[in-house]
Design a protein around this motif. Structure first.
Motif, PDB file in Angstrom:
ATOM      1  N   THR A  22       4.936  -5.404 -17.604  1.00  0.00           N
ATOM      2  CA  THR A  22       5.059  -5.873 -18.989  1.00  0.00           C
ATOM      3  C   THR A  22       4.023  -5.248 -19.937  1.00  0.00           C
ATOM      4  N   PRO A  23       2.736  -5.398 -19.661  1.00  0.00           N
ATOM      5  CA  PRO A  23       1.775  -4.794 -20.592  1.00  0.00           C
ATOM      6  C   PRO A  23       1.875  -3.282 -20.636  1.00  0.00           C
ATOM      7  N   ALA A  74       1.499   0.537 -13.000  1.00  0.00           N
ATOM      8  CA  ALA A  74       1.178  -0.891 -12.977  1.00  0.00           C
ATOM      9  C   ALA A  74       0.236  -1.186 -11.818  1.00  0.00           C
ATOM     10  N   PRO A 105      -8.586  -4.162 -12.686  1.00  0.00           N
ATOM     11  CA  PRO A 105      -7.659  -4.628 -13.735  1.00  0.00           C
ATOM     12  C   PRO A 105      -8.210  -4.344 -15.128  1.00  0.00           C
ATOM     13  N   ARG A 106      -7.273  -4.101 -16.040  1.00  0.00           N
ATOM     14  CA  ARG A 106      -7.665  -3.789 -17.414  1.00  0.00           C
ATOM     15  C   ARG A 106      -6.999  -4.750 -18.372  1.00  0.00           C
ATOM     16  N   ARG A 107      -7.567  -4.908 -19.527  1.00  0.00           N
ATOM     17  CA  ARG A 107      -6.908  -5.684 -20.578  1.00  0.00           C
ATOM     18  C   ARG A 107      -5.803  -4.826 -21.170  1.00  0.00           C
ATOM     19  N   ALA A 108      -4.726  -5.482 -21.532  1.00  0.00           N
ATOM     20  CA  ALA A 108      -3.537  -4.759 -21.982  1.00  0.00           C
ATOM     21  C   ALA A 108      -3.819  -3.898 -23.210  1.00  0.00           C
ATOM     22  N   ILE A 159      -4.778  -0.406 -22.315  1.00  0.00           N
ATOM     23  CA  ILE A 159      -3.922   0.425 -21.460  1.00  0.00           C
ATOM     24  C   ILE A 159      -3.395   1.637 -22.215  1.00  0.00           C
ATOM     25  N   GLY A 165      -3.584  -2.240 -12.027  1.00  0.00           N
ATOM     26  CA  GLY A 165      -3.737  -3.611 -11.537  1.00  0.00           C
ATOM     27  C   GLY A 165      -3.109  -4.640 -12.469  1.00  0.00           C
ATOM     28  N   VAL A 166      -2.036  -4.251 -13.134  1.00  0.00           N
ATOM     29  CA  VAL A 166      -1.322  -5.192 -14.008  1.00  0.00           C
ATOM     30  C   VAL A 166       0.165  -5.117 -13.690  1.00  0.00           C
ATOM     31  N   SER A 167       0.945  -5.940 -14.374  1.00  0.00           N
ATOM     32  CA  SER A 167       2.390  -5.885 -14.164  1.00  0.00           C
ATOM     33  C   SER A 167       3.008  -4.867 -15.114  1.00  0.00           C
TER      34      SER A 167
END
Lengths: 218, 218
Positions: free
Chosen positions: A42-43, A34, A3-6, A9, A38-40
């Motif tokens: 939205t970001p 996504a 996972p990454r911080r938005a 990205i 590893g994020v949704s």
DNA sequence: GTCAATCATCTTGTATACAAAAGAAATGAG
DNA sequence: CTCATTTCTTTTGTATACAAGATGATTGAC
């Protein structure tokens, strides 16, 4: 992929586009990316907005985000603007440059020269970048510095290719030395002209490269 | 306020910032604005990302979006870059400009002149903009045209203020005529210098305005 | 009364849910 | 078999839900 911080990205995607992992015309699949990041969604979509404004991605309503690499003509135009921006930086820097900065330019050039002799393209590239960034900074105009840096970054992948041209590195070196001399002498117009030609020739080389590639692909 | 399409939200916010509805340092409240625009937070946050990249808004992680207007120094820097970009446009245009475009410049100038005589600042502003946009376009470099247009737009609110300076409009007019003459004569350097000075003087006037305002407020 | 720590409230960041549009596939007419 | 129309699937756009961090208030120690 972890996972990454938005915030990162957009930067990560930018890197993927620069790396040619995504090429011109590719659609950036929201759900696929996504998952990979590893994020949704939205970001990711927020990142798309940033990339759209920087011009790397085109957002087509109800269709998605598509990678937009500049074509040959736009690229030539961008190199022309880069040449002019550098010329402006140089003209301003000629009046404002510090002794330390001049030394840094000479140091970068020396290391460039050493890299040329070792045929070390990567190293050459790094020192070349330091050389140019120093001049941007010495323009004494941080807005100009930002704009120049932004465009420099955008042209990075294309500049790198053309550095491999036969005999380009030594020629580039001597151009650098002319720039330093003009700066040291405090001659604005000479500096501007030297830098403009130095960058413009990159654009021309690139143009040549493109037209030779065009005959093969597409 | 009636609901809006998300594509327009960034633009609408930009307008609110230009209108000084939001001023420097203001936090853009997601929920409040979402209500006002009649949408949810999601499209608003996407708009924030765009505004952040264009520099009108600063995104502080976990704190929110804050309006960032350029201070006096940054503004001077931006005017300097604008002056140089216009100079470049002019230099290129001097070699490439069409007869039709020259006529359009003369027409814009005539209407500017009429506006000066009627003391019609708004009209002057519109024709002045047409004058400059035409030169950007005649640079023959659409990337440069875009960049110049972008910065021109960004400086719009500040340029407008300084047009009200006593005697500025007639002076500006004669500068325009010098530019047209240099372009018609096909003289790149003269055109560049005329435009650079024309825009730079705006920056200087602005600087003067700022410093006089500074003594009152803050 | 002042300062610090804890608790409550508010905001942001992100995931998920759902509706509407676009695209693909299937069905049917000719 | 081809083309058009309809249905189904996929994908985007947006709302909402929820968790974690930030802000502000309240309480308690000194």
């Amino acid at each position: 992929m972890e996972p990454r911080r938005a915030d990162n990205i957009a930067e990560a995607l930018e890197e993927l586009i620069f790396n040619a992992t995504f090429v011109d015309g590719d659609r950036l699949d929201e759900v696929r990316l996504a998952e990979q990041f590893g994020v949704s969604r939205t970001p990711l979509r927020e990142a798309f907005q940033r990339l759209a404004l920087s011009g790397l991605v085109e957002l087509v309503p109800r269709r998605g985000a598509f990678v937009r690499q500049p074509g040959p003509i736009e690229l030539m135009e961008m190199f022309e603007v880069m040449a002019e921006l550098e010329a402006v930086c140089g003209r301003l820097a000629a009046k404002r440059i510090s002794e330390e900065a001049l030394d840094e330019l000479r140091d970068a050039n020396a290391k460039c020269q050493a890299a040329v002799e070792r045929q070390d393209v990567d190293r050459y590239y790094i020192e070349n970048e330091r050389f140019h960034k120093t001049i941007y900074s010495q323009s004494g105009n941080s807005f100009l510095e930002q704009e120049a840096t932004k465009l420099h970054k955008r042209l990075k992948p294309f500049r790198r290719q053309q550095l491999r041209f036969r005999g380009r590195m030594p020629q580039s070196m001597s151009e650098h030395e002319a720039v330093v001399k003009a700066l040291a002498d405090g001659k604005p117009e000479e500096t501007a002209n030297a830098l403009r030609n130095h960058v413009a020739v990159q654009g021309e080389k690139f143009h040549y490269l493109m037209s030779s590639l065009k005959k093969q692909a597409v």
